[in-house]
Scaffold this motif. Structure first.
Motif, short mmCIF file in Angstrom:
data_model
loop_
_atom_site.label_atom_id
_atom_site.label_comp_id
_atom_site.label_asym_id
_atom_site.label_seq_id
_atom_site.Cartn_x
_atom_site.Cartn_y
_atom_site.Cartn_z
N TYR A 78 4.01 12.21 10.61
CA TYR A 78 4.46 11.15 11.50
C TYR A 78 4.65 11.72 12.90
O TYR A 78 4.96 12.90 13.08
CB TYR A 78 5.81 10.58 11.04
CG TYR A 78 5.73 9.56 9.93
CD1 TYR A 78 5.64 9.95 8.60
CD2 TYR A 78 5.78 8.19 10.22
CE1 TYR A 78 5.57 9.00 7.59
CE2 TYR A 78 5.72 7.24 9.21
CZ TYR A 78 5.62 7.66 7.90
OH TYR A 78 5.56 6.73 6.90
N LEU A 106 3.20 6.60 11.51
CA LEU A 106 2.36 7.37 10.61
C LEU A 106 1.07 7.81 11.30
O LEU A 106 0.39 7.00 11.94
CB LEU A 106 2.01 6.53 9.37
CG LEU A 106 1.12 7.21 8.34
CD1 LEU A 106 1.87 8.35 7.65
CD2 LEU A 106 0.65 6.20 7.30
N ARG A 153 -1.75 10.20 5.85
CA ARG A 153 -1.12 10.34 4.52
C ARG A 153 -2.10 10.98 3.56
O ARG A 153 -3.28 10.60 3.50
CB ARG A 153 -0.70 8.98 3.99
CG ARG A 153 -0.16 9.01 2.55
CD ARG A 153 0.55 7.72 2.20
NE ARG A 153 -0.35 6.58 2.07
CZ ARG A 153 -0.74 6.03 0.93
NH1 ARG A 153 -0.32 6.55 -0.21
NH2 ARG A 153 -1.52 4.98 0.91
N TYR A 191 11.22 9.01 1.14
CA TYR A 191 10.57 10.20 1.65
C TYR A 191 11.60 11.27 1.95
O TYR A 191 12.73 10.95 2.34
CB TYR A 191 9.85 9.90 2.97
CG TYR A 191 8.71 8.92 2.93
CD1 TYR A 191 8.40 8.20 1.80
CD2 TYR A 191 7.93 8.73 4.07
CE1 TYR A 191 7.34 7.31 1.80
CE2 TYR A 191 6.87 7.85 4.08
CZ TYR A 191 6.58 7.14 2.94
OH TYR A 191 5.54 6.26 2.95
N SER A 200 0.81 -1.22 0.00
CA SER A 200 0.00 0.00 0.00
C SER A 200 0.84 1.27 0.00
O SER A 200 0.30 2.36 0.09
CB SER A 200 -0.89 0.02 1.25
OG SER A 200 -0.09 0.00 2.42
N GLU A 201 2.17 1.13 -0.11
CA GLU A 201 3.12 2.23 -0.06
C GLU A 201 3.26 2.80 1.34
O GLU A 201 3.93 3.80 1.54
CB GLU A 201 2.73 3.36 -1.02
CG GLU A 201 2.77 2.97 -2.49
CD GLU A 201 4.17 2.55 -2.91
OE1 GLU A 201 4.30 1.52 -3.58
OE2 GLU A 201 5.14 3.23 -2.55
N LYS A 202 2.66 2.15 2.32
CA LYS A 202 2.80 2.60 3.69
C LYS A 202 4.17 2.21 4.21
O LYS A 202 4.63 1.08 4.03
CB LYS A 202 1.72 1.95 4.56
CG LYS A 202 1.70 2.43 5.99
CD LYS A 202 0.51 1.84 6.72
CE LYS A 202 0.46 2.29 8.16
NZ LYS A 202 -0.75 1.79 8.85
N LEU A 203 4.85 3.16 4.83
CA LEU A 203 6.19 2.95 5.35
C LEU A 203 6.10 2.63 6.83
O LEU A 203 5.50 3.39 7.59
CB LEU A 203 7.01 4.21 5.13
CG LEU A 203 8.54 4.09 5.06
CD1 LEU A 203 8.95 3.23 3.90
CD2 LEU A 203 9.15 5.47 4.93
#
Lengths: 110, 113
Positions: B35, B45, B48, B102, A95-98
């Motif tokens: 974050y 997180l 987003r 990022y 999901s591109e979540k880091l």
């Protein structure tokens, strides 16, 4: 539940020594990133590894992605005081979540 | 190229007071993240954005936290009312479809007393 486990949590070494930091997970990631964070600053991206078994070198830093894309390591050769900082690994999910680990706080003493 | 700009750098407030953080991402980066980083921990997180749409806010404590990204550029994160446990560094990051990593701002260190 911590998805990414980093070890060791703290590491204090003398200038010139070598070290390895580990990042382990039971989950598979599409890619994995390593960041370095200095006090009072945000994390700065060092490298992204994508392919299982991939090895990337950045001067004295060597990054490896495990064959199963669940773990990674960071090896620093001949550490210098300027390498001092918090090293964070981060797994990228589909999901591109880091997702970040807790980090390894490295201190290199002159 | 200017990096991700956050303000203020530091904020000390009393509990139950409101507080707001501001973030200006890198020009052209359509994805923006907020974050929270507690002492000795990695960043977690909160929310987003893809352009002006919040696509993942599952970790945002919606009873007291709110965020907005008007016009898909700058963003603000608000806490009202703040609690002692909200003391942390709040980091903003941005990315684009062309960048894998990022770019983080320097963060806002919030202390609630």
């Amino acid at each position: 539940t911590q998805l990414l486990e980093q070890s060791p949590q703290f590491l204090s070494i003398q200038e010139g020594e070598n070290l390895t930091v580990y990042c382990n997970s039971s989950s598979v990631f599409s890619s994995l990133q390593w960041y370095r964070q200095e006090p009072g600053e945000g994390p700065v991206l060092l490298v992204t590894v994508v392919t299982g078994g991939e090895v990337k070198k950045l001067k004295r830093l060597t990054f490896q992605f495990g064959d199963a894309r669940k773990d990674s390591s960071l090896h620093i050769t001949a550490a210098q005081p300027g390498d001092t900082g918090l090293y964070l690994c981060a797994g990228v999910r589909v999901s591109e979540k880091l997702v970040f680990g807790k980090g390894t706080k490295l201190t290199v003493n002159p | 190229e200017a990096g991700v700009v956050q303000s203020p750098r530091y904020k000390i407030i009393e509990k139950k007071q409101p507080v707001a953080f501001w973030c200006n991402p890198i020009s052209g980066h359509n994805t923006l993240y907020w974050y929270r980083q507690n002492l000795g921990q990695g960043p977690e997180l909160l929310i987003r954005y893809e352009n002006e749409e919040a696509v993942d806010d599952s970790q945002l404590p919606k009873d007291r936290f709110s965020a907005e990204r008007l016009k898909g550029v700058d963003s603000t994160l608000k806490i009202q009312p703040a609690e002692l446990g909200d003391s942390a560094v709040y980091l903003c990051a941005s990315s684009s479809v062309r960048t894998r990593g990022y770019t983080f701002g320097s963060g806002t260190r919030l202390t609630v007393v």
